[in-house]
Design a protein around this motif. Structure first.
Motif, PDB file in Angstrom:
ATOM      1  N   ASN A 438     -12.483  -3.318 -41.478  1.00 25.53           N
ATOM      2  CA  ASN A 438     -12.136  -3.187 -40.131  1.00 25.53           C
ATOM      3  C   ASN A 438     -11.663  -1.934 -39.607  1.00 25.53           C
ATOM      4  N   ASP A 442     -14.615   2.235 -38.209  1.00 29.78           N
ATOM      5  CA  ASP A 442     -14.404   2.948 -37.114  1.00 29.78           C
ATOM      6  C   ASP A 442     -15.293   4.176 -36.671  1.00 29.78           C
ATOM      7  N   SER A 488      -4.370   2.197 -33.153  1.00 42.37           N
ATOM      8  CA  SER A 488      -4.902   0.956 -32.311  1.00 42.37           C
ATOM      9  C   SER A 488      -5.479  -0.187 -33.311  1.00 42.37           C
ATOM     10  N   GLN A 489      -6.295   0.179 -34.273  1.00 43.06           N
ATOM     11  CA  GLN A 489      -6.695  -0.972 -35.057  1.00 43.06           C
ATOM     12  C   GLN A 489      -5.953  -1.452 -35.917  1.00 43.06           C
ATOM     13  N   GLU A 492      -3.855  -4.252 -34.058  1.00 44.72           N
ATOM     14  CA  GLU A 492      -4.832  -5.339 -34.082  1.00 44.72           C
ATOM     15  C   GLU A 492      -4.698  -6.063 -35.282  1.00 44.72           C
ATOM     16  N   TYR A 519     -19.127  -6.123 -32.339  1.00 46.64           N
ATOM     17  CA  TYR A 519     -17.601  -6.061 -32.706  1.00 46.64           C
ATOM     18  C   TYR A 519     -17.143  -5.533 -33.950  1.00 46.64           C
ATOM     19  N   ASN A 522     -13.663  -5.384 -34.650  1.00 48.91           N
ATOM     20  CA  ASN A 522     -12.525  -5.002 -33.589  1.00 48.91           C
ATOM     21  C   ASN A 522     -12.678  -5.878 -32.348  1.00 48.91           C
ATOM     22  N   GLN A 589     -19.398   0.514 -29.545  1.00 46.66           N
ATOM     23  CA  GLN A 589     -18.196   0.239 -30.475  1.00 46.66           C
ATOM     24  C   GLN A 589     -17.046   1.204 -30.264  1.00 46.66           C
ATOM     25  N   ARG A 593     -13.236   0.625 -29.144  1.00 49.73           N
ATOM     26  CA  ARG A 593     -12.264   0.734 -30.073  1.00 49.73           C
ATOM     27  C   ARG A 593     -11.146   1.822 -29.440  1.00 49.73           C
ATOM     28  N   LYS A 594     -11.823   2.937 -28.793  1.00 52.04           N
ATOM     29  CA  LYS A 594     -10.907   4.013 -28.304  1.00 52.04           C
ATOM     30  C   LYS A 594     -10.643   3.884 -26.806  1.00 52.04           C
TER      31      LYS A 594
END
Length: 812
Positions: A438, A442, A488-489, A492, A519, A522, A589, A593-594
């Motif tokens: 996960n 990225d 951020s990830q 999560e 996803y 993410n 993607q 994510r960003k």
């Protein structure tokens, strides 16, 4: 364990301790089996190995020191009612010892002693080729002075047949004899008695639960000495070197196969036995996939897989144990060597042990590598099955493939760290790998620097790899999260871990959502600490319909409705300007994510009960006027910003043209704002003023034509829009340039014709004479368009206004 020299094995009764008991053996000889390669230490390609080996031997025997030559593995077999030791691994060392005894014996012993020596040496024989066997036997039958170079003396002898010259083992033996001769000439002699100090251990296959299959595995190496064999020899020598700073650790007595032995010997044994099994199935698989198994060059061998393990393992160790910046790591000699050109470590050759030793000297590298290889030898198939990401179960990368990309390097490190630090538990390993994937999926991981940073993050997280869910819920992980480029990830992953730890029923729906082709781990935009499992499932039902493996789902939401809806909700100019709005899998993607604001918009879409309700909502969004905040509060700036913003989302056909032409970015150029395709010279569309509307009116109302349409819409591409209208025997030309000027003129005209007009500029290259210029720079509103066209109608197109261009044309 007992040590032996060559003559012990060839002429004495020796005691070998197996798993069950000690047993006495008296061998009738040593026979190099058919399966073994030819003798290779004398080849030109082995010059460095030959030099190092002879240097160590002569250093020992000249100083009366002992030299331990490690294990000789083999079988004890009856051949012609005689007991032979059949070496599995150690052929090169044994053959070199045979030649040493023969040469130094011939130099130093009297005739009776030489006869006795040769009676023993004749029991060393080759089964690989008859010529090699005959040559060894003949050496033990002759009396030779060795006053000159051995090769010449032997080759000039009457008994030396031409067929010997074609035998690679014989040729290699002659080279080695010359090398021994050169070393001996530099010595003070009297060395024969010290040859007994060159000793080795014997490890019989049948006594240590080692099978004949292993015999085949260990010899799946081809004819040439491989890089791995050279590396292995250097590694073992380094482990037992008196100068090794960790020598005491490596000399500690350990138990291996119920035998007490120094740690380095146990390590060496595993390299040749237990750990070979890890790579054997891969070797067999490669062979089975070859179309022509008779082509020797295509036959798979075990050693390349071992080499890949070490190249990748040591590179990862270098990276994570290095406190330098990622930039300095990338520029280092070690990284350049082990990473390979463009990451192709398959092409990395072994030249010396210097770089390797710099990593092996680091704390615990040897012991950690042992844990990894021990675990892989036991759990390899399980590991390979569990390292596939949930969104790509067909992924068949197996750790030791020839090719490896940056994400796979990070994954390789994550696997190694888990095996170093934990006893293997499939569920815990699966959870760890899931979290790792996960993170490393990225889209920003597409450079060496990003790979290095990600690897160091995995190193920090690995302290909790035994129970990653529990570790992520603890406060101890917060400092790692807050300092990370992947914050951020990681936040999560922490939230998902909390949900799963609080209620294990969360794991299945979370993994299902992570498995979606878009996803890919993410799904944070769908989650919050208070959401219920039913609500999450409901939102995911919408979410999984929005996207597919290519981008947004244009089967349900045509003309890129999802992207247009997202763009319509942008509120600030700074957010819009420069945004990459490509409707591709990679970009979505990245955006999810960003760009947190995009995740919030998609989350809002997922709150609708049905797809039909959501589609109606989106269609309403793309019909709305823009309310974007401009770069400036001045009225014209606000209007221009909103003109530009609407161009991104209101017209589905135009947006489709943008996506199809990859015009997915925007920028200012010469005081105007364009949507454009990066690095393109043509695919630029001005959108801040009403140029497109002016062109549309000129085409619709006055019969001008152009080939610069964007999908038959009222948008036109190009820095300059060129319009034409045929009229009588000439052509009326209009162009709207980058400076905000609309230029009117003629082409294909006669000299007499153009004399009737005041020419203000000539385009010689295109044979256009311009007679009038209008400024469209401030045509910003629809009212401005009406007023501008009214002026054009009166001054250019009117057939009743005697001052107009068309009136004059009609009356020429």
């Amino acid at each position: 364990m007992n040590k032996y020299n060559l003559l012990n094995v060839l002429s004495e009764t020796i005691v070998i301790k197996t798993l069950e008991k000690e047993k006495e053996y008296t061998f009738d000889g040593i026979q190099i089996p058919m399966i073994q390669r030819d003798y290779a230490h004398g080849r030109e390609s082995a010059s460095e190995i030959r030099k190092r080996f002879l240097d160590s031997i002569f250093n020992a025997i000249e100083n009366g020191n002992s030299l331990e030559l490690d294990f000789i593995y083999g079988s004890i077999k009856q051949l012609d009612n005689k007991d032979y030791f059949i070496p599995l691994d150690g052929q090169q060392r044994l053959t070199t010892l045979f030649l040493l005894y023969w040469y130094i014996g011939n130099k130093e012993l009297d005739s009776i002693q030489k006869l006795k020596l040769n009676d023993n040496l004749v029991n060393f024989t080759y089964a690989t080729r008859a010529t090699a066997r005959d040559f060894c036997k003949k050496l033990c039958e002759i009396d030779i002075g060795l006053e000159t170079i051995p090769r010449k003396e032997i080759e000039n002898a009457a008994w030396f047949y031409d067929i010997y010259r074609k035998d690679p083992t014989v040729k290699s033996m002659l080279v080695m004899l010359d090398a021994i001769h050169d070393k001996y000439q530099l010595s003070k002699g009297n060395l024969f008695s010290n040859l007994s100090n060159l000793t080795f251990y014997i490890l019989p296959l049948d006594g240590f639960e080692l099978s004949d299959e292993l015999y085949i595995k260990m010899n799946a190496r081809g004819k040439q000495l491989t890089d791995f064999e050279n590396f292995k020899a250097d590694l073992i020598n380094w482990l037992k070197d008196d100068k090794n700073p960790s020598r005491d650790v490596f000399q500690e007595t350990v138990m291996h196969h119920d035998q007490k032995m120094p740690y380095y010997l146990a390590y060496a044994t595993k390299l040749d036995t237990d750990w070979t099994t890890v790579f054997w199935e891969l070797c067999v698989k490669d062979i089975s996939e070859q179309e022509n198994e008779n082509d020797e060059d295509k036959k798979a061998v075990v050693d390349p897989y071992f080499t890949r393990f070490w190249n990748r393992y040591l590179l990862n160790a270098f990276i994570v144990k290095n406190r330098e910046s990622s930039d300095n790591i990338e520029k280092s000699d070690f990284f350049s060597k082990f990473y390979g050109k463009e990451g192709k470590d398959e092409l990395v050759s072994y030249e010396s042990f210097d770089l390797h030793s710099s990593i092996f000297k680091k704390e615990n590298v040897i012991k950690e590598s042992e844990k990894v290889l021990d675990a892989l030898s036991q759990y390899y198939n399980t590991v390979v099955n569990e390292i596939k990401p949930s969104w790509s179960k067909e992924d068949d990368w197996n750790l030791f493939d020839k090719d490896i990309n940056q994400r796979q390097r990070i994954l390789y490190y994550a696997i190694s760290k888990y095996l170093e630090q934990n006893l293997f538990e499939i569920d815990k390993f699966r959870n760890w790998i899931r979290v790792v994937w996960n993170i490393i999926i990225d889209p920003d991981i597409r450079s060496i620097g990003a790979m290095i940073n990600a690897m160091k993050l995995i190193d920090q997280l690995s302290v909790g790899s035994k129970n990653i869910y529990k570790y992520l819920t603890e406060d101890a992980v917060l400092s790692t999260i807050n300092k990370s480029n992947f914050k951020s990830q990681l936040e999560e992953e922490r939230l998902k871990a909390k949900l799963i730890v609080s209620d294990f029923n969360w794991e299945k729906p979370i993994i299902e959502a992570e498995s979606h082709a878009m996803y890919m781990g993410n799904i944070g935009f769908l989650l919050d600490e208070n959401i219920s499992i039913p609500k999450f499932k409901s939102k995911f039902e919408i979410a999984k319909t929005l996207f597919n493996s290519k981008g947004s789902n244009n089967e349900f939401f045509k003309e890129y409705l999802i992207m247009r809806s997202v763009l319509s909700k942008i509120e600030n100019w700074s957010t819009l300007q420069g945004l990459d709005f490509a409707d591709s899998h990679f970009n979505w993607q990245f955006l999810l994510r960003k760009k947190e604001w995009i995740g919030k918009i998609i989350d809002g879409f997922c709150g609708f009960e049905t797809i039909d309700e959501l589609r109606c909502h989106m269609e309403e969004l793309v019909s709305l006027e823009s309310k974007i905040e401009s770069w400036d509060d001045e009225d014209q700036a606000v209007l221009r910003a909103r003109n530009a913003h609407k161009s991104f989302y209101t017209n589905g056909k135009f947006h489709s043209w943008l996506q199809e032409h990859k015009a997915i970015n925007s920028k200012w150029w010469n005081y105007h704002f364009y949507i454009h395709r990066p690095r393109s010279h043509n695919d630029w569309v001005m959108v801040d003023v009403k140029r497109n509307e002016l062109v549309t009116r000129l085409i619709r109302d006055y019969d001008f034509v152009t080939d610069q349409y964007c999908n038959d819409t009222n948008y036109f591409y190009g820095f300059r829009i060129n319009l034409k209208r045929d009229f009588k025997d000439f052509c009326i030309e209009m162009n709207l340039d980058v400076n905000g000027d609309l230029n009117l003129g003629f082409s294909n005209f006669s000299k007499d014709f153009i004399m009737e007009f005041d020419v203000i500029e000539e385009d010689i290259e295109n044979n256009i004479a311009y007679i009038k210029v209008y400024d469209y720079d401030e045509i910003i509103t629809d009212t401005d368009v009406v007023n501008f066209m009214s002026i054009m109608d009166n001054e250019v197109f009117s057939e009743t206004n005697k001052e107009s261009i068309f009136y004059k044309l009609k009356n020429l």
